[in-house]
Design an enzyme around this catalytic site. Structure first.
Site, PDB file in Angstrom:
ATOM      1  N   ILE A 104       0.802  -1.105   0.122  1.00  0.00           N
ATOM      2  CA  ILE A 104       0.003  -0.060  -0.015  1.00  0.00           C
ATOM      3  C   ILE A 104       0.994   1.325  -0.021  1.00  0.00           C
ATOM      4  CG2 ILE A 104      -1.525   1.161   1.021  1.00  0.00           C
ATOM      5  CD1 ILE A 104      -2.916  -1.408   0.222  1.00  0.00           C
ATOM      6  N   PRO A 105       1.199   1.786  -1.167  1.00  0.00           N
ATOM      7  CA  PRO A 105       2.125   2.949  -1.265  1.00  0.00           C
ATOM      8  C   PRO A 105       1.922   4.256  -0.547  1.00  0.00           C
ATOM      9  CG  PRO A 105       0.762   2.915  -3.286  1.00  0.00           C
ATOM     10  CD  PRO A 105       0.317   1.885  -2.269  1.00  0.00           C
ATOM     11  N   CYS A 106       2.103   4.226   0.756  1.00  0.00           N
ATOM     12  CA  CYS A 106       1.864   5.449   1.436  1.00  0.00           C
ATOM     13  C   CYS A 106       3.066   6.459   1.410  1.00  0.00           C
ATOM     14  CB  CYS A 106       1.750   5.085   2.779  1.00  0.00           C
ATOM     15  SG  CYS A 106       3.051   4.135   3.757  1.00  0.00           S
ATOM     16  N   HIS A 107       4.112   5.806   0.542  1.00  0.00           N
ATOM     17  CA  HIS A 107       5.222   6.921   0.099  1.00  0.00           C
ATOM     18  C   HIS A 107       4.684   7.678  -1.171  1.00  0.00           C
ATOM     19  CE1 HIS A 107       5.684   3.365  -2.332  1.00  0.00           C
ATOM     20  NE2 HIS A 107       6.062   4.208  -3.491  1.00  0.00           N
TER      21      HIS A 107
END
Length: 203
Positions: free
Chosen positions: A135-138
């Site tokens: 889950i690409p919270c970056h």
């Protein structure tokens, strides 16, 4: 019973925490560190976890290695145990998952997609994301295009985004062309049966 599986990447020693079932049941992803630091984090956060793996994680591990080598990877979420998250957080994480490789979106953009004005709550949900990278919270940034926060620190956040091809201006902000103004129609497409039934992990 919990298990941990180390994954050696070009960014360092990443660790998968999972239930050891055929469906993988990943409950946490610990961001890359040195081997010693990773083992210390496992012992601190999951003291009863034992080292082990399952066959269903083999392709997933390969995708992680490829990703940190610079490959354009779209990770599946069916290996994640989303039941450990609260309902609002699940909505936020699914919306965040739809942000494409090499792009970013503001916290307010994510909030609008799930029909919420609770921008701070969205940020809090992402700050507690158990599944960074997958889950690409970056890829979540502030409305002024500054980076905001990240579990692995801002240096790692920028390094990951730059690996994906994202560029920054002279003030350290994400360049405008790498910012999504809306998650439509990507969010709806990534939730569709057509996408999920044909997903092969790359694009």
């Amino acid at each position: 019973m919990m298990y941990f599986t180390p994954v050696e990447t070009t960014f360092g020693h990443l660790t998968l925490i999972h239930r050891g079932t055929d469906s993988a049941g990943v409950v946490a992803i610990l961001l890359p560190k040195t081997k010693k630091e990773s083992l210390q984090e496992v012992k601190s956060r999951f003291p009863k976890a034992e080292q082990g793996s399952v066959d269903s994680l083999i392709p997933f591990k390969g995708m992680l290695i490829d990703y940190f080598d610079g490959a354009r990877v779209k990770f599946p979420i069916d290996v994640l145990d989303l039941s450990i998250c609260y309902p609002f957080q699940i909505e936020v994480l699914k919306a965040e998952w739809s942000i494409p490789y090499g792009k970013t979106a503001s916290y307010s953009c994510v909030a609008k997609k799930i029909h919420s004005t609770a921008y701070r709550a969205v940020g809090n949900a992402l700050s507690r994301n158990p599944f960074p990278i997958i889950i690409p919270c970056h890829r979540a940034i502030r409305s002024d295009r500054t980076l905001g926060g990240f579990q692995g620190g801002l240096k790692m956040k920028r390094r990951i985004l730059e690996m994906e091809g994202v560029e920054f201006d002279s003030l350290g902000r994400v360049a405008e062309e790498y910012v999504q103004s809306s998650l439509d129609p990507l969010f709806d497409y990534f939730q569709s049966p057509k996408y999920l039934n044909n997903f092969n992990g790359t694009f």
